[in-house]
Write an enzyme that holds these catalytic residues in place. Sequence first.
Site, PDB file in Angstrom:
ATOM      1  N   ALA A  46       0.755  -1.172  -0.005  1.00 44.23           N
ATOM      2  CA  ALA A  46      -0.107  -0.082   0.045  1.00 44.23           C
ATOM      3  C   ALA A  46       0.833   1.349  -0.068  1.00 44.23           C
ATOM      4  O   ALA A  46       1.852   1.391   0.688  1.00 44.23           O
ATOM      5  CB  ALA A  46      -0.872   0.087   1.332  1.00 44.23           C
ATOM      6  N   VAL A 133      13.587   1.121  17.309  1.00 44.30           N
ATOM      7  CA  VAL A 133      14.563   1.369  18.211  1.00 44.30           C
ATOM      8  C   VAL A 133      16.193   0.996  17.729  1.00 44.30           C
ATOM      9  O   VAL A 133      16.243  -0.217  17.601  1.00 44.30           O
ATOM     10  CB  VAL A 133      14.511   1.300  19.631  1.00 44.30           C
ATOM     11  CG1 VAL A 133      15.478   1.617  20.295  1.00 44.30           C
ATOM     12  CG2 VAL A 133      13.086   1.804  20.175  1.00 44.30           C
ATOM     13  N   ILE A 137      20.356  -2.879  15.134  1.00 46.48           N
ATOM     14  CA  ILE A 137      20.693  -3.296  16.381  1.00 46.48           C
ATOM     15  C   ILE A 137      19.539  -4.103  17.030  1.00 46.48           C
ATOM     16  O   ILE A 137      18.529  -3.788  17.333  1.00 46.48           O
ATOM     17  CB  ILE A 137      21.177  -2.298  17.382  1.00 46.48           C
ATOM     18  CG1 ILE A 137      22.295  -1.410  16.819  1.00 46.48           C
ATOM     19  CG2 ILE A 137      21.670  -2.792  18.690  1.00 46.48           C
ATOM     20  CD1 ILE A 137      22.530  -0.160  17.638  1.00 46.48           C
ATOM     21  N   LYS A 206      12.091   6.763  21.281  1.00 49.96           N
ATOM     22  CA  LYS A 206      12.649   5.420  21.593  1.00 49.96           C
ATOM     23  C   LYS A 206      12.951   5.345  23.073  1.00 49.96           C
ATOM     24  O   LYS A 206      13.184   4.140  23.445  1.00 49.96           O
ATOM     25  CB  LYS A 206      14.257   5.512  20.796  1.00 49.96           C
ATOM     26  CG  LYS A 206      13.813   5.655  19.256  1.00 49.96           C
ATOM     27  CD  LYS A 206      15.006   5.944  18.688  1.00 49.96           C
ATOM     28  CE  LYS A 206      15.011   6.130  16.967  1.00 49.96           C
ATOM     29  NZ  LYS A 206      15.995   6.490  16.272  1.00 49.96           N
ATOM     30  N   GLY A 318      18.763   3.506   8.038  1.00 51.82           N
ATOM     31  CA  GLY A 318      19.283   2.968   6.767  1.00 51.82           C
ATOM     32  C   GLY A 318      18.332   2.108   6.169  1.00 51.82           C
ATOM     33  O   GLY A 318      17.706   1.392   6.929  1.00 51.82           O
TER      34      GLY A 318
END
Length: 448
Positions: A46, A133, A137, A206, A318
């Site tokens: 979507a 968050v 990682i 976060k 990223g």
Amino acid sequence: MTELRTLKVALLGCGNVGAQVARILLDDADMLASRSGARLELVGIAVRNTDTPRDVELPRELFTTDAGALVKDADLVIELMGGIEPARSLILAAMRNGACVVTGNKALVAKDGPTLHEEADKAGVQLSYEAAVAGAIPILRPIRDSLSGDRITRVLGIVNGTTNFILDQMDSTGAQFADALAEAQRLGYAEADPTADVEGHDAASKAAILASLSFHTRFSLDDVYCEGISSVTAADIAAAKDAGFVIKLLAIAEKLTAAGGETGTETDAAGTTGVSVRVHPTLLPREHPLAAVRGAFNAVFIEAENAGELMFYGQGAGGKPTASAVMGDLVSAARSIVLGGPGRAETTTGKVSALPITAAATSYYIGLDVADQPGVLAKIARLFADHGVSIEIMRQTTHRDADSNIESAELRIVTHRASEAALAATVEAAKGLDVINSVTSVLRVEGV
């Protein structure tokens, strides 16, 4: 060989992260099937505009502008649209239709996490948001699962790559804030409007999520004290460097204990009065593990009663790194469906209060412009002592004003750990002391 069942996956949003998620679903279908126990079929994507150019080439027939219809028949929904609405309504609709949901929407989880979790519990589905968050990682699953048999006492995180890049540039090159920000924008680390990053709002979202999982209590964005980095100067960076510190924007969630607290509940018996959740520029000793986090990287430092000190480090943003976190959640959710168990619930067994910033205990770094005359240091030391604040480090440099030819001194003071309330009162009193021309900077210090 038993034939694998097929689970329908709906993807909401196809920006940098969404496009990479779609690519992985299509290119790595066999690997994902072997790890999840089911074929993960991407049935639709979507988007607002199906004609928007994208970095990843994807089958055009997958795109639709009807997100509502897409989530109705999905087994798994990935929300990467961002913002509060329509993301919130679509997630709620998906869960009520029995779909597990994976999202990277930190703002929504921080603002309305309790409602989302309540709906997930009612529907018996899994709600996951590892990508919300610190990008790639793996931090939320280790907190929720690996450390579930321990007690976390403190979390310190560099969770915004833009601000870490800016502060690192200022530290390594001596650049002013505006120049470092411009470089971050040129390289694509900062948005054209960098407010959410540099004023700490992104990190605050976060911090609320980290605190909620670490202390098993639902904290919202309103519970987070927030300061950004726009007031940090090159002079602050240089003075911190000279004293053996580096300045980082930290998200901090820590359990605070009151001396002689009442007993009667599990929380009170341990003497715990609450959790401080805050985001602000912070001086760290250069030997602290977080001080070595450079550029746009993220890291989260955890202190637990039994595990001791742990640090998780990696790329915090990223398309590909964040897609990795999304796919980890997706495989986990798919496995829970295949195995037929209930959705993995959030463990909110605690009822710990969110405390105001004044309840925190920290150290301060204070810059003072003072008169260069006898007795000044004694007056300042007396003022600090009168407020119950002990000075650990004091450095003095002198300078002469080019216009007035009046000589003054710059004092840089690092205090011992004290209550935030006592430190704030000390700074306020210092502004009225006759030998102090101005308070040039106030920053908090951790790790000493």
